[in-house]
Design a protein around this motif. Structure first.
Motif, mmCIF file in Angstrom:
data_model
loop_
_atom_site.group_PDB
_atom_site.id
_atom_site.type_symbol
_atom_site.label_atom_id
_atom_site.label_comp_id
_atom_site.label_asym_id
_atom_site.label_seq_id
_atom_site.Cartn_x
_atom_site.Cartn_y
_atom_site.Cartn_z
ATOM 1 N N GLY A 72 -14.585 -0.508 -8.390
ATOM 2 C CA GLY A 72 -13.382 -1.117 -8.928
ATOM 3 C C GLY A 72 -13.375 -1.267 -10.432
ATOM 4 O O GLY A 72 -12.354 -1.654 -11.000
ATOM 5 N N GLN A 73 -14.531 -0.969 -11.110
ATOM 6 C CA GLN A 73 -14.616 -1.114 -12.559
ATOM 7 C C GLN A 73 -14.366 0.233 -13.241
ATOM 8 O O GLN A 73 -14.464 1.297 -12.627
ATOM 9 C CB GLN A 73 -15.976 -1.656 -12.971
ATOM 10 N N THR A 74 -14.067 0.179 -14.536
ATOM 11 C CA THR A 74 -13.742 1.411 -15.255
ATOM 12 C C THR A 74 -14.706 1.717 -16.391
ATOM 13 O O THR A 74 -14.541 2.730 -17.069
ATOM 14 C CB THR A 74 -12.320 1.331 -15.836
ATOM 15 N N GLU A 75 -15.734 0.865 -16.609
ATOM 16 C CA GLU A 75 -16.686 1.183 -17.675
ATOM 17 C C GLU A 75 -17.990 0.448 -17.434
ATOM 18 O O GLU A 75 -18.064 -0.497 -16.631
ATOM 19 C CB GLU A 75 -16.114 0.810 -19.040
ATOM 20 N N VAL A 76 -19.021 0.908 -18.125
ATOM 21 C CA VAL A 76 -20.329 0.266 -18.057
ATOM 22 C C VAL A 76 -21.041 0.501 -19.381
ATOM 23 O O VAL A 76 -20.838 1.532 -20.042
ATOM 24 C CB VAL A 76 -21.164 0.825 -16.880
ATOM 25 N N GLU A 77 -21.869 -0.491 -19.775
ATOM 26 C CA GLU A 77 -22.667 -0.315 -20.992
ATOM 27 C C GLU A 77 -23.831 0.617 -20.695
ATOM 28 O O GLU A 77 -24.453 0.541 -19.626
ATOM 29 C CB GLU A 77 -23.189 -1.662 -21.493
ATOM 30 N N VAL A 78 -24.147 1.477 -21.665
ATOM 31 C CA VAL A 78 -25.284 2.385 -21.527
ATOM 32 C C VAL A 78 -26.169 2.227 -22.753
ATOM 33 O O VAL A 78 -25.695 1.886 -23.848
ATOM 34 C CB VAL A 78 -24.834 3.849 -21.382
ATOM 35 N N VAL A 79 -27.460 2.475 -22.520
ATOM 36 C CA VAL A 79 -28.439 2.353 -23.604
ATOM 37 C C VAL A 79 -29.235 3.643 -23.678
ATOM 38 O O VAL A 79 -29.839 4.078 -22.684
ATOM 39 C CB VAL A 79 -29.386 1.165 -23.368
ATOM 40 N N LEU A 80 -29.238 4.250 -24.876
ATOM 41 C CA LEU A 80 -30.041 5.441 -25.131
ATOM 42 C C LEU A 80 -31.206 5.038 -26.031
ATOM 43 O O LEU A 80 -31.027 4.287 -27.003
ATOM 44 C CB LEU A 80 -29.211 6.523 -25.820
ATOM 45 N N THR A 81 -32.417 5.530 -25.695
ATOM 46 C CA THR A 81 -33.612 5.206 -26.470
ATOM 47 C C THR A 81 -34.226 6.488 -27.019
ATOM 48 O O THR A 81 -34.467 7.443 -26.267
ATOM 49 C CB THR A 81 -34.643 4.482 -25.602
ATOM 50 N N LYS A 115 -20.925 2.849 -24.343
ATOM 51 C CA LYS A 115 -20.396 2.682 -22.995
ATOM 52 C C LYS A 115 -19.837 4.014 -22.489
ATOM 53 O O LYS A 115 -19.528 4.922 -23.271
ATOM 54 C CB LYS A 115 -19.310 1.614 -22.950
ATOM 55 N N VAL A 116 -19.768 4.104 -21.187
ATOM 56 C CA VAL A 116 -19.116 5.230 -20.541
ATOM 57 C C VAL A 116 -17.883 4.688 -19.818
ATOM 58 O O VAL A 116 -17.972 3.715 -19.065
ATOM 59 C CB VAL A 116 -20.054 5.942 -19.544
ATOM 60 N N VAL A 117 -16.739 5.326 -20.095
ATOM 61 C CA VAL A 117 -15.452 4.879 -19.551
ATOM 62 C C VAL A 117 -14.985 5.871 -18.493
ATOM 63 O O VAL A 117 -15.018 7.086 -18.703
ATOM 64 C CB VAL A 117 -14.408 4.757 -20.663
ATOM 65 N N ALA A 118 -14.564 5.342 -17.381
ATOM 66 C CA ALA A 118 -14.030 6.170 -16.295
ATOM 67 C C ALA A 118 -12.526 5.953 -16.179
ATOM 68 O O ALA A 118 -12.055 4.815 -16.157
ATOM 69 C CB ALA A 118 -14.699 5.840 -14.974
ATOM 70 N N THR A 119 -11.788 7.045 -16.138
ATOM 71 C CA THR A 119 -10.366 6.994 -15.782
ATOM 72 C C THR A 119 -10.280 7.371 -14.311
ATOM 73 O O THR A 119 -10.566 8.504 -13.922
ATOM 74 C CB THR A 119 -9.544 7.961 -16.637
ATOM 75 N N ARG A 120 -9.934 6.406 -13.494
ATOM 76 C CA ARG A 120 -10.017 6.597 -12.051
ATOM 77 C C ARG A 120 -8.723 7.153 -11.460
ATOM 78 O O ARG A 120 -7.622 6.791 -11.881
ATOM 79 C CB ARG A 120 -10.332 5.267 -11.356
ATOM 80 N N ASN A 121 -8.895 8.007 -10.498
ATOM 81 C CA ASN A 121 -7.832 8.319 -9.570
ATOM 82 C C ASN A 121 -7.573 7.036 -8.771
ATOM 83 O O ASN A 121 -8.519 6.414 -8.288
ATOM 84 C CB ASN A 121 -8.300 9.450 -8.640
ATOM 85 N N PRO A 122 -6.331 6.586 -8.634
ATOM 86 C CA PRO A 122 -6.103 5.319 -7.924
ATOM 87 C C PRO A 122 -6.595 5.331 -6.481
ATOM 88 O O PRO A 122 -6.751 4.264 -5.872
ATOM 89 C CB PRO A 122 -4.583 5.132 -8.003
ATOM 90 N N ALA A 123 -6.858 6.526 -5.933
ATOM 91 C CA ALA A 123 -7.342 6.591 -4.552
ATOM 92 C C ALA A 123 -8.853 6.409 -4.460
ATOM 93 O O ALA A 123 -9.388 6.326 -3.345
ATOM 94 C CB ALA A 123 -6.955 7.941 -3.934
ATOM 95 N N TYR A 124 -9.545 6.359 -5.603
ATOM 96 C CA TYR A 124 -11.004 6.158 -5.553
ATOM 97 C C TYR A 124 -11.387 4.940 -6.370
ATOM 98 O O TYR A 124 -11.180 4.888 -7.579
ATOM 99 C CB TYR A 124 -11.757 7.375 -6.078
ATOM 100 N N LYS A 125 -11.989 3.964 -5.697
ATOM 101 C CA LYS A 125 -12.415 2.742 -6.365
ATOM 102 C C LYS A 125 -13.921 2.509 -6.247
ATOM 103 O O LYS A 125 -14.432 1.509 -6.705
ATOM 104 C CB LYS A 125 -11.685 1.533 -5.768
ATOM 105 N N GLY A 126 -14.626 3.456 -5.633
ATOM 106 C CA GLY A 126 -16.050 3.265 -5.370
ATOM 107 C C GLY A 126 -16.922 3.352 -6.603
ATOM 108 O O GLY A 126 -16.464 3.699 -7.705
ATOM 109 N N PRO A 127 -18.246 3.060 -6.450
ATOM 110 C CA PRO A 127 -19.182 3.121 -7.579
ATOM 111 C C PRO A 127 -19.375 4.556 -8.057
ATOM 112 O O PRO A 127 -19.234 5.515 -7.299
ATOM 113 C CB PRO A 127 -20.467 2.534 -6.990
ATOM 114 N N ILE A 128 -19.733 4.678 -9.345
ATOM 115 C CA ILE A 128 -19.992 5.986 -9.950
ATOM 116 C C ILE A 128 -21.374 5.910 -10.605
ATOM 117 O O ILE A 128 -21.578 5.166 -11.589
ATOM 118 C CB ILE A 128 -18.929 6.349 -11.008
#
Length: 774
Positions: free
Chosen positions: A726-735, A692-705
């Motif tokens: 509004g989310q802080t992480e997503v699953e990623v897949v490397l092949t 997974k990739v984890v984002a630590t957000r600035n509270p002023a930005y909630k948009g998609p990354i």
């Protein structure tokens, strides 16, 4: 029936931000002010009544003085403490009190007064008797004495006195040195009207005159005193001193070391008459300055000087040292003290330095009463000049030099105009260069309403350090606190707001200091804000206010205001191309419901209000409401880091105008940061790796990354991935392909791209290691 009346009073704030901050509350008077004292001096070892004149002095609760003394408000004086124009205090001064210039303030329930300068003096005080504006009406004096008076416009004051044949008498006027606008001159006139002696601006003490004169013949003489511009009025006060004191302006040496016994001599026209004074200070002394009195042998009255006290070693020059071979050898570091005994005198100091050492060499003269205009030169062993410095404005020169090689170097010290004599002393402070800063506050008095706030601007002069500087109060004071404030990276000023608790004790004088703290390199660096520049203005352009009074911002408490302000939250976090909203909340006094206009501080210049690239959409707190939302916007040029901002709220009720400041912390950060979490970060050929990739957000930005992997091993790919709004992480897949390159790659990164309107917000994770297994 009980009624509440609202009266106008003044809360002193910053000189450069609000000018004069005004607050309102249920008070019966304005902040006290002091314009004069009678007498203008007190005597060591005596109890004296001192009448303090000014405004709003009724209800006085405390007299504060910078000299150690006890004071009481005597009750045997009819109606004492009820007159707004004057109050009388009985002051008991210890016999060992330091003679010289000191300060006093008066506190009432409505605040603390301005600083008024006065004198501790052995001479008996006499009040001027008018009319004495023509020689025929000259006021008769008996020497020794000191006259407290004032000069009227377009007139001269005259005094007559009798001397014996051969008698030597000293004369000086304390006027500008006591903060008065008077620019005095004096003349000594004989019975035939002939001028015997004249003094205007005595070198070393600015615009005040000083002279010593030996009278050939016995008889009666006249002294004339006037403003050199023929100006005058009630504020043009003076203290004319006449006695046997030596005419001195500075100490010698100008600096002494704590814990070391030193015989302090003096500089000035009468330096040879002044007897050295033994001075002993404790090694842990808290004093940075000491007043030292100079007396002639058998003398009864003193001349004044102030000596610096520090922990550094102090060295006196050894004459002769005009020629290179005669240079005084010293260690690198400490204070060098010397005197140019005659015109053209040159002093040389030789020392050993190591390659790469960086030191500063700072001259000190005029701030301590010496007329010397220093010229510093640094020479190599072969005599070649490698650095030089002379005065810059009111300050003496500073050499900042990094030594390129081991060896001996010589510091050559001289007066720029080749002058010399008993007055021409100097001190050169030699210290290892230390990155840091100096601070200055724009006022030496701050009155804070109960439950409310007042503001003061703090400026920095940086030296090799451009990072954040935390500003606050150096001393804990019950009932008073400061909003956490920071001079942000690259900034040179900030508005500090100070609060008084609703239960803070009014009617007291609160000496305080404003302090800056920063981590410079790996060490903590601290500096106390000076108020010298503000005092120069307050004291009619006095070039060198008393140094012992230059480090305190004295605070007082006055009645509650019409409203107070706070921000919710106390800190907002945003960044480039982002916005943040803060709520400004007002707590109103009963009966006050009007609009509260909001403006940024300081009022001028606008460039100092907010960091570059940041704007605030200010709106008033509307009538009958208690809050307003303010949007801060940063463009893509805005700097990152910690900063502070301040608002002033202004409200009116009938003829009363109230101003209340409020501070806000601004933290500007990147819109987000990324981190790849891939477990052991190993993938088999022909297999997949989930993480997974984890984002630590600035509270002023909630948009998609939107994420993109870069610099993966050859044959390894990543599926498209986006961290949702509004989310802080997503699953990623490397092949890893069947023929993916085996081995470890150390520099893959995850790049992200967000958007805020039309602006793109890129970021990248730290590099990570990924291994492809066979």
């Amino acid at each position: 029936m009980q009624t509440t009346r609202w009266f106008r009073f003044v809360t002193l704030g910053t000189l450069t931000s609000l000018g004069m901050a005004i607050a309102s509350g249920p008070a019966s008077a304005q902040v006290p002010s002091v314009t004069s004292t009678s007498p203008q001096a007190v005597k060591p070892g005596e109890t004296m009544d001192i009448k303090i004149r000014g405004g709003n002095l009724n209800g006085a609760t405390q007299l504060w003085t910078s000299v150690t003394a006890s004071s009481v408000l005597p009750t045997d004086v009819p109606n004492n403490g009820t007159n707004a124009a004057e109050v009388l205090y009985r002051l008991t001064v210890p016999a060992d009190a330091q003679v010289g210039i000191h300060g006093l303030r008066v506190a009432t329930a409505t605040g603390v007064s301005n600083l008024k300068l006065f004198v501790v003096d052995e001479l008996p005080s006499i009040v001027q008797t008018k009319p004495n504006q023509v020689p025929a009406n000259a006021q008769a004096l008996t020497i020794p004495c000191a006259v407290d008076g004032n000069v009227d416009s377009l007139v001269r004051d005259y005094y007559k006195f009798t001397v014996a044949a051969g008698q030597r008498v000293s004369f000086e006027v304390l006027a500008r040195r006591l903060g008065a606008p008077l620019d005095p001159m004096i003349r000594i006139i004989d019975a035939k009207g002939r001028e015997l002696a004249y003094s205007d601006d005595t070198p070393g003490i600015g615009s005040d005159p000083q002279l010593c004169y030996t009278f050939k013949d016995a008889g009666e003489y006249v002294l004339e005193l006037r403003d050199i511009r023929y100006q005058g009025g009630p504020a043009f006060l003076y203290r004319l001193r006449i006695g046997d004191f030596p005419c001195v302006t500075a100490p010698f040496p100008m600096g002494i070391k704590k814990g070391a016994g030193v015989n302090v001599a003096f500089a000035g026209a009468g330096a040879t008459e002044a007897q050295p004074v033994p001075v002993n200070t404790a090694a842990d002394s808290a004093f940075a300055w000491l007043n030292v009195g100079a007396k002639s042998a058998g003398g009864k009255s003193s001349g004044f000087a102030s000596v610096s006290v520090s922990a550094m070693d102090e060295v006196l020059e050894v004459e002769p040292n005009n020629e290179p071979a005669q240079s005084t050898r010293v260690n690198l570091g400490g204070g060098l003290n010397g005197r140019f005994d005659q015109p053209g005198d040159v002093d040389r100091f030789v020392f050993t330095a190591k390659t790469g050492q960086r030191f500063t060499f700072a001259g000190i003269t005029r701030t301590q009463g010496s007329p010397t205009d220093l010229y510093l030169r640094m020479l190599k062993a072969d005599g070649a000049e490698v650095a030089a410095a002379e005065d810059t404005g009111p300050l003496e020169g500073v050499i900042d030099y990094t030594f390129p090689a081991d060896g001996d170097y010589t510091l050559v010290v001289e007066d720029l105009h080749r002058r010399g004599g008993p007055a021409f002393v100097y001190r050169v402070v030699i210290e290892p260069f230390q990155a840091g800063f100096m601070l200055a506050a724009t006022a030496d008095t701050l009155n804070i309403p109960l439950g409310g706030s007042a503001s003061i601007t703090v400026t920095s002069a940086r030296k090799g350090y451009d990072g954040p500087i935390a500003i606050g109060l150096a001393d804990a004071i019950e009932g008073l606190s400061a909003t956490p404030t920071v001079i942000g990276p690259g900034r040179n000023s900030v508005v500090l707001t100070v609060q008084a608790a609703a239960n803070a004790a009014p009617g007291k004088v609160y000496p305080s200091r404003i302090q800056g703290t920063a981590t410079v390199g790996t060490a903590e660096f601290k500096a106390i804000a000076t108020v010298t520049e503000a005092q120069k203005v307050a004291f009619s352009g006095l070039s060198s206010p008393p140094p012992a009074l230059g480090g305190a911002v004295t605070m007082g408490v006055n009645p509650a205001p019409l409203f107070t302000l706070k921000t919710e939250p106390a800190e907002i976090v945003f960044g480039k191309d982002l916005t943040a909203t803060v709520k400004v909340v007002a707590t109103r006094a009963t009966g006050f419901a009007e609009d509260i206009a909001l403006t940024l501080l300081p009022a001028a210049p606008p460039a100092e209000q907010l960091p570059p690239g940041i704007t605030a959409a200010l709106k008033p707190i509307a009538k009958g409401t208690n809050e307003i939302a303010i949007v801060f916007t940063a463009n893509n040029t805005a700097p990152l880091g910690a900063f502070s901002a301040a608002f002033a709220g202004t409200g009116k009720l009938a003829a009363v105008t109230a101003v209340q400041p409020v501070g806000l912390r601004l933290t500007l950060q990147a819109p987000y940061s990324l981190k790849a979490e891939l477990g052991e970060a190993k993938v088999q050929r022909g297999q997949m790796l989930k993480g997974k990739v984890v984002a630590t957000r600035n509270p002023a930005y909630k948009g998609p990354i939107v994420l993109t992997f870069k610099d993966l091993p050859k044959g390894v790919t990543a599926a498209a991935a986006t961290i949702a709004e509004g989310q802080t992480e997503v699953e990623v897949v490397l092949t890893a392909a069947a023929d993916a390159a085996a081995g470890a790659v150390q520099n893959p990164v995850v790049s992200g791209e967000g958007t805020a309107g039309a602006a793109k917000l890129p970021a990248a994770s730290p590099a990570f290691s990924l291994t492809v297994m066979e």
